[in-house]
Design a protein around this motif. Structure first.
Motif, PDB file in Angstrom:
ATOM      1  N   HIS A 142     -20.027  13.570 -24.905  1.00 36.88           N
ATOM      2  CA  HIS A 142     -20.358  13.066 -23.252  1.00 36.88           C
ATOM      3  C   HIS A 142     -20.283  11.816 -23.270  1.00 36.88           C
ATOM      4  O   HIS A 142     -19.838  11.185 -22.255  1.00 36.88           O
ATOM      5  CB  HIS A 142     -21.923  13.760 -23.054  1.00 36.88           C
ATOM      6  CG  HIS A 142     -21.945  14.933 -22.820  1.00 36.88           C
ATOM      7  ND1 HIS A 142     -23.113  15.588 -22.384  1.00 36.88           N
ATOM      8  CD2 HIS A 142     -20.879  15.890 -22.723  1.00 36.88           C
ATOM      9  CE1 HIS A 142     -23.043  16.728 -22.127  1.00 36.88           C
ATOM     10  NE2 HIS A 142     -21.684  17.293 -22.254  1.00 36.88           N
TER      11      HIS A 142
ATOM     12  N   ILE B 205     -19.731  11.119 -19.282  1.00 36.46           N
ATOM     13  CA  ILE B 205     -20.302  12.052 -18.609  1.00 36.46           C
ATOM     14  C   ILE B 205     -21.887  11.198 -18.865  1.00 36.46           C
ATOM     15  O   ILE B 205     -22.877  11.421 -17.871  1.00 36.46           O
ATOM     16  CB  ILE B 205     -20.275  13.247 -19.033  1.00 36.46           C
ATOM     17  CG1 ILE B 205     -19.107  13.746 -18.743  1.00 36.46           C
ATOM     18  CG2 ILE B 205     -21.410  14.185 -18.502  1.00 36.46           C
ATOM     19  CD1 ILE B 205     -18.726  15.257 -19.291  1.00 36.46           C
TER      20      ILE B 205
ATOM     21  N   ARG C  55     -12.202   9.497 -16.117  1.00 32.34           N
ATOM     22  CA  ARG C  55     -12.243  10.640 -16.843  1.00 32.34           C
ATOM     23  C   ARG C  55     -11.480  11.873 -16.394  1.00 32.34           C
ATOM     24  O   ARG C  55     -10.624  12.496 -17.007  1.00 32.34           O
ATOM     25  CB  ARG C  55     -13.766  11.281 -16.731  1.00 32.34           C
ATOM     26  CG  ARG C  55     -14.024  12.684 -17.424  1.00 32.34           C
ATOM     27  CD  ARG C  55     -15.506  12.995 -17.333  1.00 32.34           C
ATOM     28  NE  ARG C  55     -16.314  13.135 -16.165  1.00 32.34           N
ATOM     29  CZ  ARG C  55     -17.103  12.328 -15.489  1.00 32.34           C
ATOM     30  NH1 ARG C  55     -17.427  11.108 -16.323  1.00 32.34           N
ATOM     31  NH2 ARG C  55     -17.506  12.435 -14.421  1.00 32.34           N
TER      32      ARG C  55
ATOM     33  N   LEU D  82     -14.951  27.505 -13.464  1.00 32.17           N
ATOM     34  CA  LEU D  82     -15.568  27.912 -11.903  1.00 32.17           C
ATOM     35  C   LEU D  82     -15.699  29.272 -11.644  1.00 32.17           C
ATOM     36  O   LEU D  82     -14.532  29.832 -11.641  1.00 32.17           O
ATOM     37  CB  LEU D  82     -15.181  26.736 -11.295  1.00 32.17           C
ATOM     38  CG  LEU D  82     -15.305  25.222 -11.477  1.00 32.17           C
ATOM     39  CD1 LEU D  82     -14.519  24.434 -10.634  1.00 32.17           C
ATOM     40  CD2 LEU D  82     -16.921  25.169 -11.221  1.00 32.17           C
TER      41      LEU D  82
ATOM     42  N   HIS E  21     -24.974  23.665 -12.172  1.00 30.27           N
ATOM     43  CA  HIS E  21     -24.153  23.751 -13.115  1.00 30.27           C
ATOM     44  C   HIS E  21     -22.613  23.652 -12.783  1.00 30.27           C
ATOM     45  O   HIS E  21     -22.196  22.984 -13.305  1.00 30.27           O
ATOM     46  CB  HIS E  21     -24.318  25.116 -14.058  1.00 30.27           C
ATOM     47  CG  HIS E  21     -23.539  25.189 -15.077  1.00 30.27           C
ATOM     48  ND1 HIS E  21     -23.792  24.567 -16.306  1.00 30.27           N
ATOM     49  CD2 HIS E  21     -22.372  25.846 -15.264  1.00 30.27           C
ATOM     50  CE1 HIS E  21     -22.822  24.788 -17.014  1.00 30.27           C
ATOM     51  NE2 HIS E  21     -21.981  25.734 -16.638  1.00 30.27           N
ATOM     52  N   GLU E  22     -22.403  24.372 -11.733  1.00 32.44           N
ATOM     53  CA  GLU E  22     -21.152  24.322 -11.150  1.00 32.44           C
ATOM     54  C   GLU E  22     -20.457  22.926 -10.859  1.00 32.44           C
ATOM     55  O   GLU E  22     -19.536  22.486 -10.868  1.00 32.44           O
ATOM     56  CB  GLU E  22     -21.113  25.458  -9.988  1.00 32.44           C
ATOM     57  CG  GLU E  22     -19.606  25.752  -9.649  1.00 32.44           C
ATOM     58  CD  GLU E  22     -19.783  26.614  -8.266  1.00 32.44           C
ATOM     59  OE1 GLU E  22     -20.396  27.828  -8.602  1.00 32.44           O
ATOM     60  OE2 GLU E  22     -19.469  26.501  -7.230  1.00 32.44           O
TER      61      GLU E  22
ATOM     62  N   VAL F 131     -20.014  20.726 -13.543  1.00 32.18           N
ATOM     63  CA  VAL F 131     -18.390  20.978 -14.251  1.00 32.18           C
ATOM     64  C   VAL F 131     -17.591  20.255 -13.204  1.00 32.18           C
ATOM     65  O   VAL F 131     -16.748  19.533 -13.764  1.00 32.18           O
ATOM     66  CB  VAL F 131     -18.397  22.481 -14.471  1.00 32.18           C
ATOM     67  CG1 VAL F 131     -17.229  22.820 -14.488  1.00 32.18           C
ATOM     68  CG2 VAL F 131     -19.171  23.229 -15.056  1.00 32.18           C
TER      69      VAL F 131
ATOM     70  N   ARG G 209     -18.129  17.699 -11.722  1.00 40.51           N
ATOM     71  CA  ARG G 209     -18.297  16.045 -12.128  1.00 40.51           C
ATOM     72  C   ARG G 209     -17.559  15.859 -13.211  1.00 40.51           C
ATOM     73  O   ARG G 209     -16.812  15.062 -13.239  1.00 40.51           O
ATOM     74  CB  ARG G 209     -19.594  15.884 -11.777  1.00 40.51           C
ATOM     75  CG  ARG G 209     -20.543  15.798 -10.763  1.00 40.51           C
ATOM     76  CD  ARG G 209     -20.005  14.883  -9.611  1.00 40.51           C
ATOM     77  NE  ARG G 209     -19.867  13.577 -10.271  1.00 40.51           N
ATOM     78  CZ  ARG G 209     -20.956  12.813 -10.672  1.00 40.51           C
ATOM     79  NH1 ARG G 209     -21.990  12.933 -10.295  1.00 40.51           N
ATOM     80  NH2 ARG G 209     -20.889  11.455 -11.168  1.00 40.51           N
ATOM     81  N   ALA G 210     -18.038  16.855 -14.370  1.00 42.35           N
ATOM     82  CA  ALA G 210     -17.314  16.646 -15.522  1.00 42.35           C
ATOM     83  C   ALA G 210     -15.813  16.745 -15.511  1.00 42.35           C
ATOM     84  O   ALA G 210     -15.080  15.976 -16.484  1.00 42.35           O
ATOM     85  CB  ALA G 210     -18.008  17.499 -16.549  1.00 42.35           C
TER      86      ALA G 210
ATOM     87  N   ALA H  29     -24.949  15.386 -17.150  1.00 40.93           N
ATOM     88  CA  ALA H  29     -24.940  15.732 -18.600  1.00 40.93           C
ATOM     89  C   ALA H  29     -26.141  16.867 -18.717  1.00 40.93           C
ATOM     90  O   ALA H  29     -26.016  18.021 -19.386  1.00 40.93           O
ATOM     91  CB  ALA H  29     -25.647  14.480 -19.456  1.00 40.93           C
TER      92      ALA H  29
ATOM     93  N   LEU I  93     -24.909  20.399 -17.171  1.00 39.92           N
ATOM     94  CA  LEU I  93     -23.971  20.979 -18.023  1.00 39.92           C
ATOM     95  C   LEU I  93     -24.240  21.719 -19.220  1.00 39.92           C
ATOM     96  O   LEU I  93     -23.850  22.828 -19.749  1.00 39.92           O
ATOM     97  CB  LEU I  93     -22.991  19.845 -18.767  1.00 39.92           C
ATOM     98  CG  LEU I  93     -21.550  19.407 -17.843  1.00 39.92           C
ATOM     99  CD1 LEU I  93     -21.004  18.455 -18.652  1.00 39.92           C
ATOM    100  CD2 LEU I  93     -20.813  20.846 -17.675  1.00 39.92           C
TER     101      LEU I  93
ATOM    102  N   THR J 151     -26.878  26.542 -19.342  1.00 36.45           N
ATOM    103  CA  THR J 151     -25.901  27.553 -18.790  1.00 36.45           C
ATOM    104  C   THR J 151     -26.579  28.265 -17.922  1.00 36.45           C
ATOM    105  O   THR J 151     -27.784  28.446 -17.837  1.00 36.45           O
ATOM    106  CB  THR J 151     -25.242  28.488 -19.880  1.00 36.45           C
ATOM    107  OG1 THR J 151     -26.169  28.515 -20.724  1.00 36.45           O
ATOM    108  CG2 THR J 151     -23.801  27.650 -20.384  1.00 36.45           C
TER     109      THR J 151
END
Ligand SMILES: Nc1ncnc2c1ncn2[C@@H]1O[C@H](COP(=O)(O)OP(=O)(O)OP(=O)(O)O)[C@@H](O)[C@H]1O
Ligand SMILES: [Mg+2]
Lengths: 226, 432
Positions: free
Chosen positions: A50, A55, A82, A96, B331-332, B335, B337-338, B425, B428, B431
């Protein structure tokens, strides 16, 4: 290419005290290099990835990728950085749910602000052997197939560095090798540096370089448990 | 893959909840459309009635009542004015230098619910309606001045009573008295979309003749019943507003020469009439506008306010549904963002989702509203004479779309900020 210097990270625990997780004086990965990172559960592998991906932020220290210091970039630029330069295959795929396999790859391209390149997205899915599954949604894919979509997505924007967090933990031995080969081959073809976290010795021994996080990290979190 | 599509995907993922919020938005918007269109219809049908002449001269009293009575054929007949006043006002007379036409009208009872009006043939030749349109006969012809017992029907009156050319209109004086006079239908007017459609027109001469007779008969009847009493019968008749004097009319409709009307002569004629102390002159357009503003105008704002509240409520429904889903999609969002989406991007996705829901609701609501109006248009046409077309948009509806976007952005703001603040963070690792 990648350089971590004096990176420290601790988490605030529920009782309010700080839990130090990482204290890494130095960590380097060369361009196009492939390596595995091993270590006990809870020793901070995911936390490290991370931080490399921007992140999470280290409490102190430097994270450099080429000439860029990730810790100095404002958040929006870090996000963009990133998106454009780092691919990430999550421990838990993180596809997703509302999007098809193809759209999962395209959306990653979109977030990198590039023009979503449909041909490349198809090509990537082709390469991971999913040309017949591109309009399936994650729920309609097997676990191994989902993992392969995640790999294709991580490579969507031609990253310089691919971070893979136990990408084979949830698939059987046959698929494990298949996915591993796929990732390594693709990285080699596109000259992408690879840091893969794994618990599997079978996987680890195939890499030219294997780092134990406990060796490079001065905090021993996992040790207390073991 | 655009951000709109990303937003659309998350709407699809929550298809049922999305559908429900869209429906509630659609109903709110349909209500707004209905209120606007109905207001437009009422406005038109109201204002049309007073077009075609400049002044109404009638008995002193409430100006609203005079207009309701002579323009819309509603409410109880007002008192009468002497026929001699008509002679004074009509073209080329004492007050008539500026008068182009003056048409006398006598309000009678109703025939099968339609007002019977005694008048002169010039009503349909000299007067115009709405935008200077001439009266047309769908069937037959105008009644003749020298035929006292001829009648002409308004379009709606004809279709409802089913009377044909050559048939007779009977018993128009109403009441219990014997009324044997018949008026022969000689013409049926083409629809005008004005109150004229809803009346039966007869020759004023015949009209006055029977009302004379009827009044006399009633006189006799009353005298029979009031055996012992010595009532002042004259007073009683005035109180009932009966037309018991042959040389009276209810009102006259006056057109001023256009160039003189523009020069302000309308008010001059009105003042002369008002000064005569036997009658009042009102400008129907003005009275109608006042009445409309006073009654319907305020009601429109109340109804519109209520409809807008419904839309806002539907907007809050969108906010609640998106906000409730935030815990599922933290969570979505992490993701995304990640994968490199910025805070601003995920915020935009949520706002777009809100806007899409509102606009879909808005579009369906517009169709629904106009569809319902269209389905009801035969009824509206019959009641008011106003023909609404499915695509008759009101100007206010143009405000609706930007209004919905603003509303959606406002209600989407709270969940969008929640998306903006998502800790990548942390989210993520958990879950869903
Ligand atoms: N947000 C957090 N707040 C507090 N503690 C955390 C947080 N995230 C991780 N930790 C702790 O930091 C340590 C390192 O976690 P991390 O997820 O990096 O381990 P890991 O090496 O990836 O383990 P595994 O192999 O099981 O995935 C763990 O002890 C974990 O409990
Ligand atoms: Mg981990």
């Amino acid at each position: 290419m990648l350089l971590l210097k004096d990176v420290k990270k601790s988490f605030r625990q529920p009782d309010g005290t700080a839990l130090p997780v990482l204290d890494i004086p130095e960590f380097r990965v060369a361009a196009g290099e492939q390596m595995v990172m091993v270590g006990r559960s809870g020793c901070g592998k995911t936390t490290l990835l991370h931080i490399i991906a921007g992140i999470g932020r280290p409490d102190s220290g430097k994270v450099r990728l080429d000439d860029w210091d990730l810790t100095l970039l404002p958040e929006a630029e870090r996000d963009r950085f990133r998106a454009e330069r780092i691919g990430y295959v999550f421990q838990t795929f993180n596809l997703l749910a509302g999007f098809t396999a193809l759209e999962n790859v395209l959306v990653a391209m979109r977030f990198a602000r590039g023009r979503p390149d449909k041909a490349r997205a198809r090509n990537l899915l082709n390469r991971v052997g999913l040309s017949h599954r591109i309009t399936h949604r994650p729920a309609q894919l097997s676990v191994g197939e989902q993992q392969r979509v995640a790999v294709a997505r991580a490579l969507a924007n031609k990253p310089q560095l691919l971070l893979a967090d136990e990408p084979t933990a949830n698939v059987d031995a046959g698929h494990q090798q298949q996915i591993l080969d796929l990732i390594r081959e693709t990285c080699r073809e596109e000259n992408v540096a690879l840091i893969m976290v794994t618990h599997s010795n079978d996987v680890a021994v195939q890499f030219p370089r294997m780092d134990h996080l406990e060796d490079i990290n001065h905090v021993a979190v996992g040790a207390a448990i073991g | 893959m655009s951000l709109w599509k990303v937003a659309w995907r998350s709407i699809q993922q929550r298809a049922l909840v999305s559908l429900l919020t869209v429906i509630s938005m659609a109903l709110g918007v349909a209500l707004v459309v209905a209120v606007l269109v109905v207001y437009g219809v009422v406005y038109q049908s109201f204002h049309r009635g007073g077009e075609g002449y400049d002044l109404i001269v009638g008995a002193k009293g409430g100006r609203e009542q005079l207009v309701l009575n002579t323009v819309f054929y509603l409410s109880q007949p007002v008192g009468n004015i002497p026929y001699s006043l008509y002679e004074d006002v009509k073209e080329g007379s004492r007050f008539g230098a500026d008068v182009e036409t003056a048409i006398p009208v006598c309000m009678g009872h109703t025939y099968q619910g339609f007002r019977v009006v005694g008048t002169v043939p010039e009503m349909f030749t000299e007067l115009k309606y709405r935008n200077n349109e001439r009266y047309q006969f769908a069937k037959g012809r105008n009644f003749k001045a020298d035929q006292p017992f001829e009648a002409v029907l308004g379009a709606a009156a004809a279709s409802r009573t089913q009377l044909q050319i050559g048939e007779a209109v009977r018993n128009i004086a109403g009441g219990s008295h014997t009324d044997r006079a018949e008026f022969k239908v000689v013409g049926i007017l083409a629809p005008t979309g004005t109150p004229v459609d809803h009346a039966v027109y007869v020759n004023m001469r015949g009209f006055q003749e029977i009302h004379h007779g009827a009044a006399a008969a009633e006189h006799a009847e009353r005298a029979d019943h009031d055996e012992g009493g010595k009532h002042d019968e004259k007073a009683k008749h005035d109180e009932h507003g009966d037309h018991d004097h042959g040389n009276e009319i209810t009102a006259m409709l006056v057109c001023i020469y256009p160039d003189r009307a523009n020069a302000g002569r309308t008010d001059v004629v009105a003042r002369m009439v008002n000064d005569s102390r036997v009658a009042q002159a009102v400008v129907p357009a003005r009275v109608i506008a006042d009445m409309f503003e006073g009654v319907v105008g305020k009601l429109q704002w109340v109804l519109l306010g209520m409809a807008v509240v419904t839309v806002v409520e539907a907007g809050i429904g969108i906010m609640v549904s998106i906000y409730n889903s935030m815990s599922d999609r933290r969570h979505e969002i992490a993701v995304m963002r990640a994968l490199g989406a910025s805070r601003f991007t995920v915020m935009m996705v949520i706002l777009m989702e809100s806007i899409l829901l509102a606009l879909m609701g808005g579009a369906i609501g517009l169709l629904l509203g106009h569809g319902v109006i269209w389905a009801c248009s035969p009824l509206i046409a019959e009641w008011t004479g106003v023909v609404v077309d499915m695509l008759q948009f009101q100007l206010m509806e143009l405000v609706l779309i930007p209004g919905l976007v603003v509303l959606a952005s406002a209600v989407g703001y709270l969940p969008a900020v929640a998306a903006y603040r998502t800790d990548v963070a942390k989210s993520l690792i958990t879950t869903p």
